[in-house]
Design a protein around this motif. Structure first.
Motif, PDB file in Angstrom:
ATOM      1  N   ALA A 143       9.039   8.439   3.502  1.00  0.00           N
ATOM      2  CA  ALA A 143       8.288   9.628   3.912  1.00  0.00           C
ATOM      3  C   ALA A 143       6.787   9.378   3.825  1.00  0.00           C
ATOM      4  O   ALA A 143       6.018   9.803   4.699  1.00  0.00           O
ATOM      5  N   THR A 144       6.364   8.670   2.788  1.00  0.00           N
ATOM      6  CA  THR A 144       4.942   8.338   2.639  1.00  0.00           C
ATOM      7  C   THR A 144       4.478   7.434   3.774  1.00  0.00           C
ATOM      8  O   THR A 144       3.386   7.621   4.332  1.00  0.00           O
ATOM      9  N   ALA A 145       5.309   6.455   4.131  1.00  0.00           N
ATOM     10  CA  ALA A 145       4.950   5.541   5.215  1.00  0.00           C
ATOM     11  C   ALA A 145       4.787   6.291   6.533  1.00  0.00           C
ATOM     12  O   ALA A 145       3.835   6.054   7.285  1.00  0.00           O
ATOM     13  N   ILE A 146       5.703   7.208   6.817  1.00  0.00           N
ATOM     14  CA  ILE A 146       5.607   7.994   8.056  1.00  0.00           C
ATOM     15  C   ILE A 146       4.323   8.819   8.066  1.00  0.00           C
ATOM     16  O   ILE A 146       3.617   8.900   9.075  1.00  0.00           O
ATOM     17  N   ASP A 147       4.016   9.426   6.922  1.00  0.00           N
ATOM     18  CA  ASP A 147       2.795  10.229   6.826  1.00  0.00           C
ATOM     19  C   ASP A 147       1.551   9.366   7.043  1.00  0.00           C
ATOM     20  O   ASP A 147       0.605   9.783   7.731  1.00  0.00           O
ATOM     21  N   LEU A 148       1.545   8.163   6.499  1.00  0.00           N
ATOM     22  CA  LEU A 148       0.396   7.265   6.663  1.00  0.00           C
ATOM     23  C   LEU A 148       0.262   6.798   8.114  1.00  0.00           C
ATOM     24  O   LEU A 148      -0.849   6.623   8.621  1.00  0.00           O
ATOM     25  N   ILE A 149       1.394   6.605   8.781  1.00  0.00           N
ATOM     26  CA  ILE A 149       1.351   6.214  10.197  1.00  0.00           C
ATOM     27  C   ILE A 149       0.806   7.357  11.044  1.00  0.00           C
ATOM     28  O   ILE A 149      -0.057   7.164  11.904  1.00  0.00           O
ATOM     29  N   GLU A 150       1.309   8.573  10.791  1.00  0.00           N
ATOM     30  CA  GLU A 150       0.883   9.720  11.591  1.00  0.00           C
ATOM     31  C   GLU A 150      -0.584  10.064  11.352  1.00  0.00           C
ATOM     32  O   GLU A 150      -1.251  10.594  12.245  1.00  0.00           O
ATOM     33  N   SER A 151      -1.082   9.779  10.154  1.00  0.00           N
ATOM     34  CA  SER A 151      -2.497  10.030   9.870  1.00  0.00           C
ATOM     35  C   SER A 151      -3.371   8.835  10.245  1.00  0.00           C
ATOM     36  O   SER A 151      -4.573   8.838   9.970  1.00  0.00           O
ATOM     37  N   LYS A 152      -2.750   7.803  10.838  1.00  0.00           N
ATOM     38  CA  LYS A 152      -3.442   6.608  11.332  1.00  0.00           C
ATOM     39  C   LYS A 152      -4.093   5.787  10.224  1.00  0.00           C
ATOM     40  O   LYS A 152      -5.018   5.015  10.473  1.00  0.00           O
ATOM     41  N   VAL A 153      -3.594   5.947   9.001  1.00  0.00           N
ATOM     42  CA  VAL A 153      -4.061   5.096   7.908  1.00  0.00           C
ATOM     43  C   VAL A 153      -3.443   3.710   8.040  1.00  0.00           C
ATOM     44  O   VAL A 153      -4.087   2.700   7.776  1.00  0.00           O
ATOM     45  N   LEU A 154      -2.180   3.679   8.464  1.00  0.00           N
ATOM     46  CA  LEU A 154      -1.490   2.420   8.710  1.00  0.00           C
ATOM     47  C   LEU A 154      -1.246   2.246  10.201  1.00  0.00           C
ATOM     48  O   LEU A 154      -1.022   3.229  10.915  1.00  0.00           O
ATOM     49  N   SER A 155      -1.268   1.010  10.642  1.00  0.00           N
ATOM     50  CA  SER A 155      -0.988   0.692  12.047  1.00  0.00           C
ATOM     51  C   SER A 155       0.115  -0.359  12.098  1.00  0.00           C
ATOM     52  O   SER A 155      -0.159  -1.558  12.213  1.00  0.00           O
ATOM     53  N   TYR A 174       0.831  -1.209   0.000  1.00  0.00           N
ATOM     54  CA  TYR A 174       0.000   0.000   0.000  1.00  0.00           C
ATOM     55  C   TYR A 174       0.865   1.260   0.000  1.00  0.00           C
ATOM     56  O   TYR A 174       0.546   2.242  -0.682  1.00  0.00           O
ATOM     57  N   VAL A 175       1.954   1.243   0.768  1.00  0.00           N
ATOM     58  CA  VAL A 175       2.849   2.405   0.804  1.00  0.00           C
ATOM     59  C   VAL A 175       3.394   2.697  -0.587  1.00  0.00           C
ATOM     60  O   VAL A 175       3.400   3.851  -1.050  1.00  0.00           O
ATOM     61  N   TRP A 176       3.845   1.650  -1.270  1.00  0.00           N
ATOM     62  CA  TRP A 176       4.406   1.854  -2.610  1.00  0.00           C
ATOM     63  C   TRP A 176       3.338   2.323  -3.593  1.00  0.00           C
ATOM     64  O   TRP A 176       3.619   3.141  -4.482  1.00  0.00           O
ATOM     65  N   GLU A 177       2.124   1.828  -3.435  1.00  0.00           N
ATOM     66  CA  GLU A 177       1.046   2.290  -4.309  1.00  0.00           C
ATOM     67  C   GLU A 177       0.748   3.766  -4.074  1.00  0.00           C
ATOM     68  O   GLU A 177       0.511   4.520  -5.026  1.00  0.00           O
ATOM     69  N   ARG A 178       0.770   4.180  -2.808  1.00  0.00           N
ATOM     70  CA  ARG A 178       0.457   5.569  -2.485  1.00  0.00           C
ATOM     71  C   ARG A 178       1.520   6.537  -2.994  1.00  0.00           C
ATOM     72  O   ARG A 178       1.205   7.671  -3.373  1.00  0.00           O
ATOM     73  N   CYS A 179       2.781   6.119  -2.975  1.00  0.00           N
ATOM     74  CA  CYS A 179       3.823   7.044  -3.430  1.00  0.00           C
ATOM     75  C   CYS A 179       4.019   6.987  -4.946  1.00  0.00           C
ATOM     76  O   CYS A 179       4.794   7.782  -5.498  1.00  0.00           O
ATOM     77  N   GLY A 180       3.334   6.059  -5.617  1.00  0.00           N
ATOM     78  CA  GLY A 180       3.334   6.045  -7.077  1.00  0.00           C
ATOM     79  C   GLY A 180       4.543   5.418  -7.731  1.00  0.00           C
ATOM     80  O   GLY A 180       4.770   5.619  -8.928  1.00  0.00           O
ATOM     81  N   HIS A 181       5.309   4.639  -6.984  1.00  0.00           N
ATOM     82  CA  HIS A 181       6.479   3.972  -7.552  1.00  0.00           C
ATOM     83  C   HIS A 181       6.262   2.460  -7.557  1.00  0.00           C
ATOM     84  O   HIS A 181       5.442   1.945  -6.786  1.00  0.00           O
ATOM     85  N   PRO A 182       7.000   1.741  -8.401  1.00  0.00           N
ATOM     86  CA  PRO A 182       6.877   0.276  -8.396  1.00  0.00           C
ATOM     87  C   PRO A 182       7.255  -0.296  -7.036  1.00  0.00           C
ATOM     88  O   PRO A 182       8.029   0.309  -6.287  1.00  0.00           O
ATOM     89  N   LEU A 183       6.705  -1.449  -6.733  1.00  0.00           N
ATOM     90  CA  LEU A 183       7.021  -2.125  -5.482  1.00  0.00           C
ATOM     91  C   LEU A 183       8.527  -2.293  -5.337  1.00  0.00           C
ATOM     92  O   LEU A 183       9.207  -2.741  -6.254  1.00  0.00           O
ATOM     93  N   ARG A 184       9.054  -1.876  -4.165  1.00  0.00           N
ATOM     94  CA  ARG A 184      10.486  -1.955  -3.868  1.00  0.00           C
ATOM     95  C   ARG A 184      11.314  -1.226  -4.917  1.00  0.00           C
ATOM     96  O   ARG A 184      12.435  -1.600  -5.223  1.00  0.00           O
ATOM     97  N   ALA A 185      10.724  -0.170  -5.481  1.00  0.00           N
ATOM     98  CA  ALA A 185      11.402   0.653  -6.496  1.00  0.00           C
ATOM     99  C   ALA A 185      11.856  -0.184  -7.685  1.00  0.00           C
ATOM    100  O   ALA A 185      12.855   0.120  -8.332  1.00  0.00           O
ATOM    101  N   GLY A 186      11.114  -1.256  -7.963  1.00  0.00           N
ATOM    102  CA  GLY A 186      11.394  -2.079  -9.129  1.00  0.00           C
ATOM    103  C   GLY A 186      12.527  -3.068  -8.964  1.00  0.00           C
ATOM    104  O   GLY A 186      12.965  -3.674  -9.947  1.00  0.00           O
ATOM    105  N   GLN A 187      13.003  -3.279  -7.744  1.00  0.00           N
ATOM    106  CA  GLN A 187      14.120  -4.206  -7.536  1.00  0.00           C
ATOM    107  C   GLN A 187      13.629  -5.651  -7.478  1.00  0.00           C
ATOM    108  O   GLN A 187      12.543  -5.925  -6.981  1.00  0.00           O
ATOM    109  N   SER A 188      14.456  -6.542  -7.946  1.00  0.00           N
ATOM    110  CA  SER A 188      14.149  -7.967  -7.837  1.00  0.00           C
ATOM    111  C   SER A 188      14.977  -8.634  -6.752  1.00  0.00           C
ATOM    112  O   SER A 188      14.551  -9.626  -6.161  1.00  0.00           O
ATOM    113  N   LEU A 189      16.160  -8.093  -6.469  1.00  0.00           N
ATOM    114  CA  LEU A 189      17.025  -8.620  -5.418  1.00  0.00           C
ATOM    115  C   LEU A 189      17.178  -7.586  -4.313  1.00  0.00           C
ATOM    116  O   LEU A 189      17.190  -6.382  -4.579  1.00  0.00           O
ATOM    117  N   TRP A 190      17.290  -8.074  -3.074  1.00  0.00           N
ATOM    118  CA  TRP A 190      17.521  -7.166  -1.949  1.00  0.00           C
ATOM    119  C   TRP A 190      18.976  -6.730  -1.923  1.00  0.00           C
ATOM    120  O   TRP A 190      19.891  -7.549  -2.044  1.00  0.00           O
TER     121      TRP A 190
END
Length: 215
Positions: free
Chosen positions: A92-104, A57-73
């Protein structure tokens, strides 16, 4: 969101602490929180268990591919600049979602991004705010440096990170040798740095554990 995160990072660098909704924290804790968040956002979903949907969900909200398109860690420090920037935006998006209580999130430190819950009854009268004492930012910065030196006397990883930071911009052999002498005078064991040559301002590790998103 990323501007708010940058302001906190700047506050950490210039004052030695960061004001979060729950309480003030040490700059070192802020950087550990940020580094942990970057790692979690870069973790393959197959290893995230019940929190995989939050990562996605975080990656969807910030508009980038999952894990910034990486296949390997790979560690954040060795990622291409474009990927690093996407990772920071996701953090930054994740922090904003936590502070707005969208994510727990389930981590213990996540509560730092939420206000202290009200536990007492009030009489309905306006709250009288206490006048805060002025903060001596220079003293706070000195205190943060002193605490880092104390930890570096016993922790070689901290010693090397501090050495890399303080040597940034002056990596010639003479400057590094003078800095090693300074560290030794501060009680930091020379063997922590005897064979260490900093190659970047914040990290000295290069890792790749081969994790992927295949599952």
């Amino acid at each position: 969101a990323i501007a708010a995160m940058d302001r906190r990072t700047w506050q950490a660098l210039t004052t030695g602490y960061v004001e979060l909704p729950r309480r003030r924290i040490h700059a070192g804790l802020w950087f550990r929180l940020l580094r942990t968040l970057l790692d979690e956002l870069n973790t393959p979903l197959s290893l995230c268990g019940t929190f995989a949907h939050s990562i996605r969900y975080v990656w969807e909200r910030c508009g980038h591919p999952l894990r910034a398109g990486q296949s390997l860690w790979r560690p954040y420090e060795i990622l291409p600049l474009e990927v690093q920037l996407q990772m920071l935006e996701a953090a930054a998006t994740a922090i904003d979602l936590i502070e707005s209580k969208v994510l727990s999130p389930g981590g213990k430190q996540a509560a730092l991004f939420l206000p202290e819950p009200q536990t007492a009854f009030t009489d309905g009268m306006p709250v009288v705010e206490r006048k805060e004492e002025p903060v001596n930012y220079w003293q706070e910065a000195i205190k943060a440096i002193e605490e880092a030196i104390v930890e570096a006397r016993h922790n070689p990883v901290t010693a090397r990170s501090l050495f890399a930071l303080t040597s940034y911009g002056q990596r010639d052999p003479e400057s590094l040798e003078r800095l090693r002498i300074t560290f030794a005078n501060e009680g930091i064991p020379p063997e922590f740095l005897s064979y260490y040559e900093p190659d970047g301002p914040f990290t000295c590790r290069r890792l790749n554990d081969g994790l992927s998103d295949s599952f």
